[in-house]
Design an enzyme around this catalytic site. Structure first.
Site, short mmCIF file in Angstrom:
data_model
loop_
_atom_site.label_atom_id
_atom_site.label_comp_id
_atom_site.label_asym_id
_atom_site.label_seq_id
_atom_site.Cartn_x
_atom_site.Cartn_y
_atom_site.Cartn_z
N ARG A 124 0.81 -1.23 0.00
CA ARG A 124 0.00 0.00 0.00
C ARG A 124 0.84 1.27 0.00
NH1 ARG A 124 -2.45 -3.47 3.49
NH2 ARG A 124 -4.32 -4.44 2.63
N LYS A 146 2.15 11.19 -11.54
CA LYS A 146 1.31 10.26 -12.30
C LYS A 146 2.11 9.00 -12.57
CE LYS A 146 -1.87 13.21 -14.87
NZ LYS A 146 -2.35 13.52 -16.23
N GLU A 188 8.18 18.00 -25.34
CA GLU A 188 7.51 18.31 -24.06
C GLU A 188 8.01 19.65 -23.50
OE1 GLU A 188 4.94 16.61 -23.18
OE2 GLU A 188 5.23 14.45 -23.47
N LYS A 230 6.22 22.70 -14.63
CA LYS A 230 5.39 21.55 -14.26
C LYS A 230 5.07 21.60 -12.76
CE LYS A 230 4.08 16.90 -14.88
NZ LYS A 230 4.18 15.66 -15.63
N GLU A 240 -5.53 16.95 -11.35
CA GLU A 240 -6.04 17.27 -12.68
C GLU A 240 -7.54 17.52 -12.71
OE1 GLU A 240 -4.06 15.25 -15.93
OE2 GLU A 240 -5.80 15.54 -17.21
N ARG A 244 -4.16 21.45 -14.64
CA ARG A 244 -3.22 20.39 -15.01
C ARG A 244 -3.56 19.79 -16.37
NH1 ARG A 244 -0.27 15.74 -11.28
NH2 ARG A 244 0.94 14.89 -13.02
N ASN A 248 -1.85 18.50 -21.29
CA ASN A 248 -2.19 17.52 -22.32
C ASN A 248 -2.29 18.15 -23.71
OD1 ASN A 248 -2.36 15.34 -20.51
ND2 ASN A 248 -4.37 16.07 -19.84
N HIS A 251 -1.91 16.00 -26.75
CA HIS A 251 -1.85 14.61 -26.29
C HIS A 251 -3.05 13.77 -26.68
CE1 HIS A 251 1.66 15.88 -24.14
NE2 HIS A 251 1.81 14.74 -23.52
N HIS A 255 -2.02 10.66 -28.48
CA HIS A 255 -2.30 9.30 -28.02
C HIS A 255 -2.99 8.48 -29.11
CE1 HIS A 255 -2.09 10.47 -23.47
NE2 HIS A 255 -0.90 10.32 -24.01
N HIS A 268 6.50 8.94 -28.06
CA HIS A 268 5.51 9.79 -27.43
C HIS A 268 5.68 11.26 -27.83
CE1 HIS A 268 2.75 11.21 -24.35
NE2 HIS A 268 3.69 12.01 -23.90
N1 LIG Z 1 3.86 10.05 -15.67
C1 LIG Z 1 3.77 11.10 -16.45
O1 LIG Z 1 3.38 12.19 -16.03
C2 LIG Z 1 4.20 10.97 -17.87
C3 LIG Z 1 4.39 12.12 -18.66
C4 LIG Z 1 4.86 11.96 -19.94
C5 LIG Z 1 5.14 10.70 -20.43
N2 LIG Z 1 4.93 9.60 -19.65
C6 LIG Z 1 5.25 8.27 -20.12
O2 LIG Z 1 6.65 8.17 -20.32
C7 LIG Z 1 6.91 7.19 -21.31
C8 LIG Z 1 7.90 7.71 -22.30
O3 LIG Z 1 9.11 8.00 -21.60
P1 LIG Z 1 10.49 8.08 -22.36
O4 LIG Z 1 10.32 8.94 -23.54
O5 LIG Z 1 11.50 8.43 -21.35
O6 LIG Z 1 10.67 6.61 -22.96
P2 LIG Z 1 11.45 5.32 -22.42
O7 LIG Z 1 11.38 5.19 -20.98
O8 LIG Z 1 10.97 4.19 -23.26
O9 LIG Z 1 12.97 5.63 -22.82
C9 LIG Z 1 13.29 5.77 -24.18
C10 LIG Z 1 14.46 4.86 -24.57
O10 LIG Z 1 15.68 5.43 -24.10
C11 LIG Z 1 16.40 4.47 -23.34
N3 LIG Z 1 17.18 5.23 -22.38
C12 LIG Z 1 16.75 5.80 -21.24
N4 LIG Z 1 17.71 6.54 -20.71
C13 LIG Z 1 18.79 6.41 -21.49
C14 LIG Z 1 20.10 6.94 -21.45
N5 LIG Z 1 20.47 7.82 -20.51
N6 LIG Z 1 20.96 6.57 -22.41
C15 LIG Z 1 20.57 5.73 -23.41
N7 LIG Z 1 19.35 5.22 -23.52
C16 LIG Z 1 18.46 5.57 -22.57
C17 LIG Z 1 15.34 3.60 -22.79
O11 LIG Z 1 15.86 2.36 -22.37
C18 LIG Z 1 14.39 3.48 -23.97
O12 LIG Z 1 14.88 2.56 -24.90
C19 LIG Z 1 5.57 6.84 -21.92
O13 LIG Z 1 5.16 5.59 -21.42
C20 LIG Z 1 4.64 7.94 -21.43
O14 LIG Z 1 3.31 7.50 -21.29
C21 LIG Z 1 4.49 9.73 -18.39
ZN LIG Z 2 3.55 13.78 -22.78
#
Ligand SMILES: NC(=O)c1ccc[n+]([C@@H]2O[C@H](COP(=O)([O-])OP(=O)(O)OC[C@H]3O[C@@H](n4cnc5c(N)ncnc54)[C@H](O)[C@@H]3O)[C@@H](O)[C@H]2O)c1
Ligand SMILES: [Zn+2]
Length: 368
Positions: A124, A146, A188, A230, A240, A244, A248, A251, A255, A268
């Site tokens: 939890r 999130k 972003e 942010k 949100e 907030r 999006n 987005h 999406h 993304h």
């Molecule tokens: N929680 C939130 O508020 C929020 C906001 C925006 C996006 N997201 C989510 O985040 C995700 C996308 O995140 P992302 O773009 O970081 O993608 P990701 O986590 O898939 O990373 C992208 C790629 O880069 C690699 N990588 C990471 N760090 C590295 C480094 N320092 N050197 C070399 N390679 C590296 C990873 O292994 C992966 O292959 C999506 O699932 C999206 O829904 C969440």
């Molecule tokens: Zn985003």
């Protein structure tokens, strides 16, 4: 090194937390230690990031008497699902993690979202620290609480709001990030300028080449200013129910693009850039931003080498996929649009005909 504070509701002040942005933070466990109750942590990472950075982090923690064990997951958005989440629970249980055992997320947004959701629900809730290693994770996903996973019927559909105890954005980790991922993160960053910070947008326009060249000082400033934006938005509306939602921008369209093309085919940030072009086109059709503003946005994405032409899925496919999006309330589609550059608004009164024009003439954004 700069520190930004995420100030959460005054009555919940103990949940406020720092975001540290700077170089070589992985080697400075002093930013982690104050948040640990137990001298033992789980580090969740993936098969790409762990070989690059986990030993550095583990040995520095070890040097301060903190034991750690790694949980290494497969790499990719397609693994952001309940099966992978369950692998985390298996490892936490097998290693007898307790309420006070902190979970550290070392990786991009996928690792942060998965690890955060695991931390929110294991026993939890256990302490959670974000160590984002992609630009996108440093400027966006690691901040704001999130967390979650995808469902075959929709992205990020299962999850929880769960704030980290701290965020450590080590700019040096961006050195190994593939170019395409760097550019996706820039989408972003541009978003914050577009929705609420015109001065930052102008700074981005002047410094976009420095970001692409990975100038450490420029990237540090970009991450700081993005996190400050942010943090402001999250402090004003953690769950949100209002502002907030402006985060999006692009987005709902984005999406739909990610979903239609298959998770991971469009990154993304790429989908957000093309989706923002649709939002910009629609904003113009609705009498808000001018055509020259649409062009200004497009020019900036082009400089960042981000896609500006959304895939031609046809309006029906877009509408169907957008209907699955969480922004649908009471059957009405709510879209983030731009009143002006630097000023976004949520509108629930988009005339369906105009939306269909934007979706069917999406190529026209390429000639704006
Ligand atoms: N929680 C939130 O508020 C929020 C906001 C925006 C996006 N997201 C989510 O985040 C995700 C996308 O995140 P992302 O773009 O970081 O993608 P990701 O986590 O898939 O990373 C992208 C790629 O880069 C690699 N990588 C990471 N760090 C590295 C480094 N320092 N050197 C070399 N390679 C590296 C990873 O292994 C992966 O292959 C999506 O699932 C999206 O829904 C969440
Ligand atoms: Zn985003």
């Amino acid at each position: 090194m700069k520190t930004i504070t995420v100030n959460l509701a005054p009555t919940l002040n103990e949940r406020s937390y720092p975001i540290h942005v700077g170089s070589n933070l992985l080697s400075q466990p002093e930013f982690i230690l104050p948040h640990l109750v137990q001298q033992r942590v789980a580090i969740i990472s993936n098969t790409t990031v762990a070989p690059l950075y986990i030993e550095k982090l583990r040995s520095k923690l070890e040097g301060k008497g903190v034991a750690s064990f790694p949980i290494i997951l497969p790499d990719g958005e397609e693994y952001k699902n309940w099966q992978t989440l369950n692998l985390i629970f298996d490892a936490l249980l097998a290693n007898r993690c307790e309420r006070n055992t902190a979970v550290l997320a070392l990786g991009g947004g996928v690792i942060g979202d998965l690890a955060g959701f695991a931390a929110a629900t294991y026993l939890r809730g256990v302490p959670f620290i974000q160590i984002p290693t992609t630009l996108l994770a440093q400027v966006d996903s690691s901040v704001g609480g999130k967390t979650g996973i995808n469902h075959p019927l929709g992205k990020n559909m299962i999850g929880a709001f769960y704030q980290p105890r701290a965020v450590l954005a080590d700019i040096e980790t961006l050195d190994t990030l593939p170019d395409r991922e760097l550019r996706a993160g820039i989408a972003e960053i541009i978003k914050y300028g577009l929705i609420r910070d015109l001065v930052f947008l102008e700074w981005i326009e002047r410094n976009i080449q420095g970001m692409l060249a990975r100038d450490a000082a420029i990237l540090t400033e970009a991450v700081e200013r993005s996190c400050a934006n942010k943090a402001d938005v999250v402090a004003a509306d953690e769950r949100e129910s209002g502002v907030r939602a402006l985060l999006n921008l692009g987005h709902t369209f984005g999406h739909a693009i990610e979903n239609a093309m298959g998770y991971g085919v469009w990154l993304h940030g790429e989908a957000v850039a093309a989706g923002t072009m649709l939002a910009a086109d629609l904003s113009h059709r609705m009498g808000m931003i001018e055509r020259v503003d649409v062009k200004r946005i497009k020019d900036l994405y082009i400089q960042a080498e981000l896609p500006v032409v959304p895939p031609n899925l046809g309006p029906e496919t877009y509408l169907r996929l957008m209907g699955l999006d969480k922004k649908v309330e009471g059957g009405k589609l709510r879209l983030v649009l731009l009143k002006r550059i630097g000023d976004a608004v949520v509108r629930a009164d988009v005339p369906p005909g105009m939306l269909i024009e934007t979706l069917s003439l999406s190529e026209s954004t390429a000639h704006a």
